[in-house]
Design a protein around this motif. Structure first.
Motif, PDB file in Angstrom:
ATOM      1  N   GLN A  24       0.802  -1.228   0.000  1.00  0.00           N
ATOM      2  CA  GLN A  24       0.000   0.000   0.000  1.00  0.00           C
ATOM      3  C   GLN A  24       0.831   1.274   0.000  1.00  0.00           C
ATOM      4  N   HIS A 115       0.516  -9.436   4.499  1.00  0.00           N
ATOM      5  CA  HIS A 115      -0.533  -8.419   4.506  1.00  0.00           C
ATOM      6  C   HIS A 115      -1.166  -8.398   3.108  1.00  0.00           C
ATOM      7  N   PHE A 116      -1.943  -9.417   2.836  1.00  0.00           N
ATOM      8  CA  PHE A 116      -2.780  -9.575   1.636  1.00  0.00           C
ATOM      9  C   PHE A 116      -2.079  -9.976   0.329  1.00  0.00           C
ATOM     10  N   ASN A 159      -2.082 -10.751   8.547  1.00  0.00           N
ATOM     11  CA  ASN A 159      -3.041  -9.673   8.756  1.00  0.00           C
ATOM     12  C   ASN A 159      -4.431 -10.102   8.308  1.00  0.00           C
ATOM     13  N   GLU A 160      -5.399  -9.964   9.166  1.00  0.00           N
ATOM     14  CA  GLU A 160      -6.819 -10.161   8.862  1.00  0.00           C
ATOM     15  C   GLU A 160      -7.100 -11.404   8.013  1.00  0.00           C
ATOM     16  N   ASN A 258      -7.734  -5.627  14.965  1.00  0.00           N
ATOM     17  CA  ASN A 258      -8.013  -4.564  13.989  1.00  0.00           C
ATOM     18  C   ASN A 258      -9.494  -4.247  14.112  1.00  0.00           C
ATOM     19  N   TYR A 260     -12.617  -1.877  12.823  1.00  0.00           N
ATOM     20  CA  TYR A 260     -13.242  -0.880  11.938  1.00  0.00           C
ATOM     21  C   TYR A 260     -14.761  -0.992  11.911  1.00  0.00           C
ATOM     22  N   TRP A 289     -18.358   3.579   6.261  1.00  0.00           N
ATOM     23  CA  TRP A 289     -18.205   2.693   7.416  1.00  0.00           C
ATOM     24  C   TRP A 289     -18.694   3.441   8.650  1.00  0.00           C
ATOM     25  N   GLU A 314      -4.762  -2.161  14.336  1.00  0.00           N
ATOM     26  CA  GLU A 314      -5.299  -1.195  13.360  1.00  0.00           C
ATOM     27  C   GLU A 314      -6.616  -0.637  13.850  1.00  0.00           C
ATOM     28  N   TRP A 352      -4.421   3.345  11.725  1.00  0.00           N
ATOM     29  CA  TRP A 352      -4.281   3.108  10.284  1.00  0.00           C
ATOM     30  C   TRP A 352      -4.649   4.384   9.567  1.00  0.00           C
ATOM     31  N   GLU A 359      -5.478   2.047  -1.234  1.00  0.00           N
ATOM     32  CA  GLU A 359      -6.453   1.273  -0.456  1.00  0.00           C
ATOM     33  C   GLU A 359      -7.068   0.141  -1.281  1.00  0.00           C
ATOM     34  N   TRP A 360      -6.220  -0.769  -1.692  1.00  0.00           N
ATOM     35  CA  TRP A 360      -6.650  -2.003  -2.365  1.00  0.00           C
ATOM     36  C   TRP A 360      -7.589  -1.716  -3.542  1.00  0.00           C
ATOM     37  N   PHE A 368      -6.973   7.849   4.696  1.00  0.00           N
ATOM     38  CA  PHE A 368      -6.869   7.431   6.093  1.00  0.00           C
ATOM     39  C   PHE A 368      -5.748   8.151   6.843  1.00  0.00           C
TER      40      PHE A 368
HETATM   41  C1  FCB Z   1      -7.755  -3.157   6.778  1.00  0.00           C
HETATM   42  C2  FCB Z   1      -6.455  -3.549   6.129  1.00  0.00           C
HETATM   43  C3  FCB Z   1      -5.565  -2.397   5.779  1.00  0.00           C
HETATM   44  C4  FCB Z   1      -6.330  -1.179   5.307  1.00  0.00           C
HETATM   45  C5  FCB Z   1      -7.495  -0.876   6.203  1.00  0.00           C
HETATM   46  C6  FCB Z   1      -8.296   0.327   5.800  1.00  0.00           C
HETATM   47  O1  FCB Z   1      -8.699  -4.146   6.534  1.00  0.00           O
HETATM   48  O2  FCB Z   1      -5.731  -4.403   6.976  1.00  0.00           O
HETATM   49  O3  FCB Z   1      -4.629  -2.839   4.850  1.00  0.00           O
HETATM   50  O4  FCB Z   1      -6.696  -1.295   3.988  1.00  0.00           O
HETATM   51  O5  FCB Z   1      -8.335  -1.994   6.297  1.00  0.00           O
END
Ligand code: FCB
Length: 396
Positions: A24, A115-116, A159-160, A258, A260, A289, A314, A352, A359-360, A368
């Motif tokens: 990222q 991380h993804f 990660n996640e 994490n 959100y 969100w 995060e 974060w 952002e993906w 952010f």
């Molecule tokens: C999380 C991810 C991170 C970022 C945030 C906004 O899910 O771990 O990479 O994109 O969301």
């Protein structure tokens, strides 16, 4: 909460940091699966991203200036192992420099290994949908543990996991764009294997290493005071927030949370299982969100049963106008402190993200960052809200 109320006392040694991930921010991650799909036009192009690969010194100096004492970064597997079993010495040297810079600034270093993104060679062979993927991850972790032993304070394996598996294998939004429930479950199983393999590898090299996972967690409430809605929350809460931890409980030195998402759930015969949409009045980020700071308190409380140190790995908000971010951070820290008072061993909070990022699948849209980035010129500008970290006391 007004500005006077921001004064919180956090325990001595509490980490106040920011999180990021290699793909990222670094730019030019040419050997990863994401890059390949970006080139094919299936995802927005990350290009130079924040050019953090070349500007890490400037970025970390800003982090320090803001008042942070820790950084969570990730190491890009596809740089370190661009072809199977071929380890890049120059990229390893790069990450040594990055980590030493943080040390020179007196900052604690938390490092994520997955991380993804995946190296392309591994994605071509089925990635985490195969057991070989998990084994390859164990070897990667071993290599890093050997070579960066004294450069990492806290290791995050994955990660996640559920977001990664969900977006890539169930909803078909991220690589490899699959939509299959059995496929999703298989990947979860392999991520559990991958975590365990990495945990064992790192501990074999250094038994004192601290190794954890950063797991996405959703705070859920029943929509109505009804048995069915409460059952829905109970079940969803177990699978979304606890299943993964339960599976790796014995291979976990700390927990990464994490946070959100906040959901209200309802369940009835007529409409089935439903996530009730946020109402117009609810506070929401630029991405829609819903924000709910109190949720972090209940999620943290529920982690007490694992009896491990916890880090908020995060938490953040997309807020281009910067009118919500300061309050967002202060309120989450306020509720994290409440969890500490309740007896949860919370040791740090990572916002974060340090800068705006790629952002993906949303590309460069969501903002952010504590630091704004002009993606044309790569200029950085610290946002007003970043002051919040100086207004908080880290001490009893
Ligand atoms: C999380 C991810 C991170 C970022 C945030 C906004 O899910 O771990 O990479 O994109 O969301």
């Amino acid at each position: 909460m007004n500005n006077q109320e921001i004064k919180l006392s956090l325990p001595n040694g509490f980490l106040l940091g920011a999180a990021s991930s290699a793909h990222q921010v670094e730019g030019n991650n040419k050997n990863s699966d994401w890059w390949m799909y970006e080139e094919m036009g299936k995802l927005p192009k990350s290009g130079k991203a924040c050019d953090h690969y070349n500007r890490f010194e400037e970025d970390f100096a800003l982090a320090k200036q803001i008042g942070l004492n820790a950084m969570r970064i990730s190491i890009e597997w596809s740089r370190i192992e661009p072809a199977e079993g071929k380890w890049s010495v120059s990229e390893l040297e790069h990450y040594k420099k990055v980590l030493r810079k943080l040390k020179d600034l007196g900052m604690t270093r938390m490092v994520t290994l997955h991380h993804f993104t995946l190296p392309r060679w591994l994605a071509d062979r089925g990635g985490m949908a195969t057991r070989e993927g998990a084994a390859a991850f164990g070897r990667f972790a071993w290599f890093l543990a050997q070579n960066l032993k004294s450069e990492v304070d806290l290791w995050v394996t994955i990660n996640e996991p559920e977001i990664y598996a969900g977006m890539g294998y169930r909803f078909g939004i991220w690589p490899p764009f699959k939509k299959s429930l059995p496929g999703f479950l298989k990947v979860i199983g392999n991520l559990i294997r991958a975590h365990k393999a990495a945990y064992r590898a790192i501990k074999e090299v250094n038994p004192d290493a601290k190794v954890g996972v950063a797991k996405n967690s959703v705070y859920m409430e029943p929509y109505r005071n009804k048995w069915t809605d409460k059952q829905a929350v109970k079940i969803a809460n177990f699978f979304a927030n606890h299943y993964f931890f339960e599976k790796i409980r014995k291979q976990l030195d700390f927990i990464g949370l994490n946070y959100y998402f906040y959901e209200r759930l309802r369940l009835d015969l007529k409409s089935g299982f439903q996530r009730v949409k946020p109402s117009e009045e609810e506070a929401r980020s630029d991405m829609g969100w819903r924000t709910h700071p109190e949720g972090i308190y209940y999620l943290l409380r529920a982690l007490r049963k694992y009896n491990k140190p916890v880090y908020v790995t995060e938490n953040g908000i997309a807020n281009a106008s910067d009118d919500m971010r300061k309050r967002f951070i202060a309120e989450h820290l306020y509720w994290a402190k409440k969890a500490i008072d309740f007896g949860v061993d919370v040791r740090g909070y990572f916002y974060w993200s340090l800068t705006d990022t790629y952002e993906w699948h949303d590309g460069f849209g969501p903002k952010f960052g504590l630091v704004e980035v002009d993606f044309e010129t790569q200029e950085r500008r610290v946002r007003e809200s970043a002051r919040v970290f100086k207004e908080i006391t880290v001490n009893f």
